[in-house]
Write a protein that holds these residues in place. Structure first.
Motif, PDB file in Angstrom:
ATOM      1  N   LEU A 259     -16.286 -12.436   0.560  1.00 60.03           N
ATOM      2  CA  LEU A 259     -15.035 -11.829   0.093  1.00 60.03           C
ATOM      3  C   LEU A 259     -15.089 -10.305   0.104  1.00 60.03           C
ATOM      4  O   LEU A 259     -14.060  -9.644  -0.016  1.00 60.03           O
ATOM      5  CB  LEU A 259     -14.707 -12.317  -1.320  1.00 60.03           C
ATOM      6  CG  LEU A 259     -14.419 -13.811  -1.463  1.00 60.03           C
ATOM      7  CD1 LEU A 259     -14.214 -14.173  -2.924  1.00 60.03           C
ATOM      8  CD2 LEU A 259     -13.187 -14.195  -0.637  1.00 60.03           C
ATOM      9  N   LEU A 260     -16.288  -9.752   0.249  1.00 58.83           N
ATOM     10  CA  LEU A 260     -16.447  -8.296   0.282  1.00 58.83           C
ATOM     11  C   LEU A 260     -16.386  -7.801   1.730  1.00 58.83           C
ATOM     12  O   LEU A 260     -16.770  -8.517   2.657  1.00 58.83           O
ATOM     13  CB  LEU A 260     -17.791  -7.900  -0.327  1.00 58.83           C
ATOM     14  CG  LEU A 260     -17.997  -8.273  -1.784  1.00 58.83           C
ATOM     15  CD1 LEU A 260     -19.420  -7.925  -2.211  1.00 58.83           C
ATOM     16  CD2 LEU A 260     -16.981  -7.569  -2.676  1.00 58.83           C
ATOM     17  N   PRO A 261     -15.915  -6.565   1.929  1.00 57.90           N
ATOM     18  CA  PRO A 261     -15.922  -6.000   3.288  1.00 57.90           C
ATOM     19  C   PRO A 261     -17.337  -6.043   3.870  1.00 57.90           C
ATOM     20  O   PRO A 261     -18.316  -5.754   3.177  1.00 57.90           O
ATOM     21  CB  PRO A 261     -15.456  -4.556   3.072  1.00 57.90           C
ATOM     22  CG  PRO A 261     -14.669  -4.598   1.795  1.00 57.90           C
ATOM     23  CD  PRO A 261     -15.344  -5.635   0.947  1.00 57.90           C
TER      24      PRO A 261
ATOM     25  N   GLY B 227      -7.716  -6.118 -14.245  1.00 55.72           N
ATOM     26  CA  GLY B 227      -7.611  -4.682 -14.037  1.00 55.72           C
ATOM     27  C   GLY B 227      -8.316  -4.225 -12.782  1.00 55.72           C
ATOM     28  O   GLY B 227      -8.794  -5.033 -11.972  1.00 55.72           O
ATOM     29  N   THR B 228      -8.378  -2.908 -12.642  1.00 54.37           N
ATOM     30  CA  THR B 228      -9.026  -2.267 -11.510  1.00 54.37           C
ATOM     31  C   THR B 228     -10.301  -1.608 -12.015  1.00 54.37           C
ATOM     32  O   THR B 228     -10.285  -0.920 -13.036  1.00 54.37           O
ATOM     33  CB  THR B 228      -8.094  -1.225 -10.869  1.00 54.37           C
ATOM     34  OG1 THR B 228      -6.898  -1.891 -10.447  1.00 54.37           O
ATOM     35  CG2 THR B 228      -8.752  -0.575  -9.667  1.00 54.37           C
ATOM     36  N   TYR B 229     -11.380  -1.821 -11.294  1.00 52.82           N
ATOM     37  CA  TYR B 229     -12.691  -1.344 -11.703  1.00 52.82           C
ATOM     38  C   TYR B 229     -13.399  -0.655 -10.545  1.00 52.82           C
ATOM     39  O   TYR B 229     -13.139  -0.950  -9.385  1.00 52.82           O
ATOM     40  CB  TYR B 229     -13.588  -2.508 -12.134  1.00 52.82           C
ATOM     41  CG  TYR B 229     -13.106  -3.273 -13.323  1.00 52.82           C
ATOM     42  CD1 TYR B 229     -13.543  -2.954 -14.600  1.00 52.82           C
ATOM     43  CD2 TYR B 229     -12.227  -4.354 -13.180  1.00 52.82           C
ATOM     44  CE1 TYR B 229     -13.118  -3.673 -15.707  1.00 52.82           C
ATOM     45  CE2 TYR B 229     -11.802  -5.078 -14.277  1.00 52.82           C
ATOM     46  CZ  TYR B 229     -12.243  -4.738 -15.537  1.00 52.82           C
ATOM     47  OH  TYR B 229     -11.814  -5.450 -16.629  1.00 52.82           O
ATOM     48  N   THR B 230     -14.347   0.206 -10.893  1.00 58.93           N
ATOM     49  CA  THR B 230     -15.348   0.654  -9.950  1.00 58.93           C
ATOM     50  C   THR B 230     -16.453  -0.384 -10.046  1.00 58.93           C
ATOM     51  O   THR B 230     -16.825  -0.800 -11.150  1.00 58.93           O
ATOM     52  CB  THR B 230     -15.891   2.045 -10.337  1.00 58.93           C
ATOM     53  OG1 THR B 230     -14.824   2.988 -10.262  1.00 58.93           O
ATOM     54  CG2 THR B 230     -17.013   2.475  -9.408  1.00 58.93           C
TER      55      THR B 230
ATOM     56  N   VAL C 173     -12.431  -2.486  -7.088  1.00 56.38           N
ATOM     57  CA  VAL C 173     -12.044  -3.894  -7.054  1.00 56.38           C
ATOM     58  C   VAL C 173     -10.904  -4.144  -8.026  1.00 56.38           C
ATOM     59  O   VAL C 173     -10.787  -3.472  -9.050  1.00 56.38           O
ATOM     60  CB  VAL C 173     -13.227  -4.839  -7.391  1.00 56.38           C
ATOM     61  CG1 VAL C 173     -14.322  -4.718  -6.353  1.00 56.38           C
ATOM     62  CG2 VAL C 173     -13.764  -4.605  -8.783  1.00 56.38           C
ATOM     63  N   GLU C 174     -10.097  -5.112  -7.679  1.00 59.47           N
ATOM     64  CA  GLU C 174      -9.037  -5.568  -8.570  1.00 59.47           C
ATOM     65  C   GLU C 174      -9.376  -6.999  -8.970  1.00 59.47           C
ATOM     66  O   GLU C 174      -9.677  -7.839  -8.110  1.00 59.47           O
ATOM     67  CB  GLU C 174      -7.677  -5.523  -7.879  1.00 59.47           C
ATOM     68  CG  GLU C 174      -6.535  -5.894  -8.803  1.00 59.47           C
ATOM     69  CD  GLU C 174      -5.179  -5.840  -8.124  1.00 59.47           C
ATOM     70  OE1 GLU C 174      -4.232  -6.402  -8.703  1.00 59.47           O
ATOM     71  OE2 GLU C 174      -5.076  -5.265  -7.019  1.00 59.47           O
ATOM     72  N   VAL C 175      -9.339  -7.234 -10.282  1.00 61.90           N
ATOM     73  CA  VAL C 175      -9.682  -8.548 -10.823  1.00 61.90           C
ATOM     74  C   VAL C 175      -8.479  -9.099 -11.572  1.00 61.90           C
ATOM     75  O   VAL C 175      -7.830  -8.378 -12.348  1.00 61.90           O
ATOM     76  CB  VAL C 175     -10.889  -8.438 -11.789  1.00 61.90           C
ATOM     77  CG1 VAL C 175     -11.208  -9.779 -12.419  1.00 61.90           C
ATOM     78  CG2 VAL C 175     -12.102  -7.862 -11.077  1.00 61.90           C
ATOM     79  N   ARG C 176      -8.191 -10.357 -11.324  1.00 64.38           N
ATOM     80  CA  ARG C 176      -7.116 -11.043 -12.041  1.00 64.38           C
ATOM     81  C   ARG C 176      -7.605 -12.450 -12.368  1.00 64.38           C
ATOM     82  O   ARG C 176      -8.058 -13.175 -11.479  1.00 64.38           O
ATOM     83  CB  ARG C 176      -5.852 -11.090 -11.190  1.00 64.38           C
ATOM     84  CG  ARG C 176      -4.593 -11.102 -12.040  1.00 64.38           C
ATOM     85  CD  ARG C 176      -3.304 -10.975 -11.233  1.00 64.38           C
ATOM     86  NE  ARG C 176      -3.242  -9.769 -10.411  1.00 64.38           N
ATOM     87  CZ  ARG C 176      -2.919  -9.750  -9.126  1.00 64.38           C
ATOM     88  NH1 ARG C 176      -2.600 -10.854  -8.496  1.00 64.38           N
ATOM     89  NH2 ARG C 176      -2.882  -8.609  -8.462  1.00 64.38           N
ATOM     90  N   GLU C 177      -7.525 -12.819 -13.634  1.00 57.86           N
ATOM     91  CA  GLU C 177      -7.947 -14.144 -14.107  1.00 57.86           C
ATOM     92  C   GLU C 177      -9.362 -14.481 -13.655  1.00 57.86           C
ATOM     93  O   GLU C 177      -9.641 -15.563 -13.149  1.00 57.86           O
ATOM     94  CB  GLU C 177      -6.943 -15.213 -13.674  1.00 57.86           C
ATOM     95  CG  GLU C 177      -5.557 -14.996 -14.258  1.00 57.86           C
ATOM     96  CD  GLU C 177      -4.544 -16.030 -13.799  1.00 57.86           C
ATOM     97  OE1 GLU C 177      -4.932 -16.997 -13.113  1.00 57.86           O
ATOM     98  OE2 GLU C 177      -3.364 -15.858 -14.143  1.00 57.86           O
TER      99      GLU C 177
ATOM    100  N   VAL D 267      -9.401 -10.068  -6.521  1.00 58.18           N
ATOM    101  CA  VAL D 267      -8.146 -10.052  -5.780  1.00 58.18           C
ATOM    102  C   VAL D 267      -8.266  -9.134  -4.575  1.00 58.18           C
ATOM    103  O   VAL D 267      -7.762  -9.440  -3.496  1.00 58.18           O
ATOM    104  CB  VAL D 267      -6.985  -9.588  -6.702  1.00 58.18           C
ATOM    105  CG1 VAL D 267      -5.695  -9.462  -5.925  1.00 58.18           C
ATOM    106  CG2 VAL D 267      -6.823 -10.537  -7.873  1.00 58.18           C
ATOM    107  N   ASP D 268      -8.952  -8.000  -4.751  1.00 57.94           N
ATOM    108  CA  ASP D 268      -9.067  -7.021  -3.666  1.00 57.94           C
ATOM    109  C   ASP D 268     -10.350  -6.224  -3.863  1.00 57.94           C
ATOM    110  O   ASP D 268     -10.766  -5.976  -5.000  1.00 57.94           O
ATOM    111  CB  ASP D 268      -7.855  -6.086  -3.664  1.00 57.94           C
ATOM    112  CG  ASP D 268      -7.823  -5.172  -2.455  1.00 57.94           C
ATOM    113  OD1 ASP D 268      -8.074  -5.654  -1.329  1.00 57.94           O
ATOM    114  OD2 ASP D 268      -7.569  -3.962  -2.632  1.00 57.94           O
TER     115      ASP D 268
END
Length: 92
Positions: A39-41, A5-8, A53-57, A61-62
Motif C-alpha cells: 500500500l506504500l509507494p 487524521g493526517t500524520y507524518t 499519511v491519512e488514516v481513517r477508521e 487511506v493515502d
C-alpha cells in the motif's frame, strides 16, 4: 487504535509484507499503524522513509513519500552521530 487524521509517518520496518509506520502529529507521538507494504509507494519501501499519511477508521487511506525530506533527515541524524562520536579536545 489510531485517531482519524493526517500524520507524518516514518517506516520503522517491513516484516512478512507488513510495514510498521510510526506516526507523529504536531511532533507528538500518534501511535503505530501496521499496513500491507504494497500500500506504500514503491520508492518509499525502505527503513526510515518519511511519509505523509491519512488514516481513517484505523486504515491507511493515502500515503505520500517524501524522498528529499527522508534524505535530509538521514543526513541530519548522521551529522549528529558524527559530532557525538568525535573525541573532545584534551583541553576541554
Amino acid at each position: 487504535m489510531v485517531d482519524d487524521g493526517t500524520y507524518t509517518a516514518v517506516l520503522d520496518r517491513v516484516e512478512d509484507d507488513l510495514a510498521v509506520l510510526v506516526l507523529e502529529s504536531d511532533r507528538e507521538a500518534g501511535g503505530i499503524l501496521v499496513v500491507e507494504s504494497g500500500l506504500l509507494p514503491a520508492d518509499g519501501q525502505h527503513q526510515d522513509a518519511l511519509f505523509t499519511v491519512e488514516v481513517r477508521e484505523d486504515e491507511l487511506v493515502d500515503a505520500t513519500y517524501h524522498s528529499e525530506r527522508t534524505r535530509q533527515r538521514q543526513e541530519s541524524a548522521q551529522s549528529r552521530f558524527d559530532r557525538l562520536s568525535e573525541r573532545p579536545d584534551r583541553d576541554e
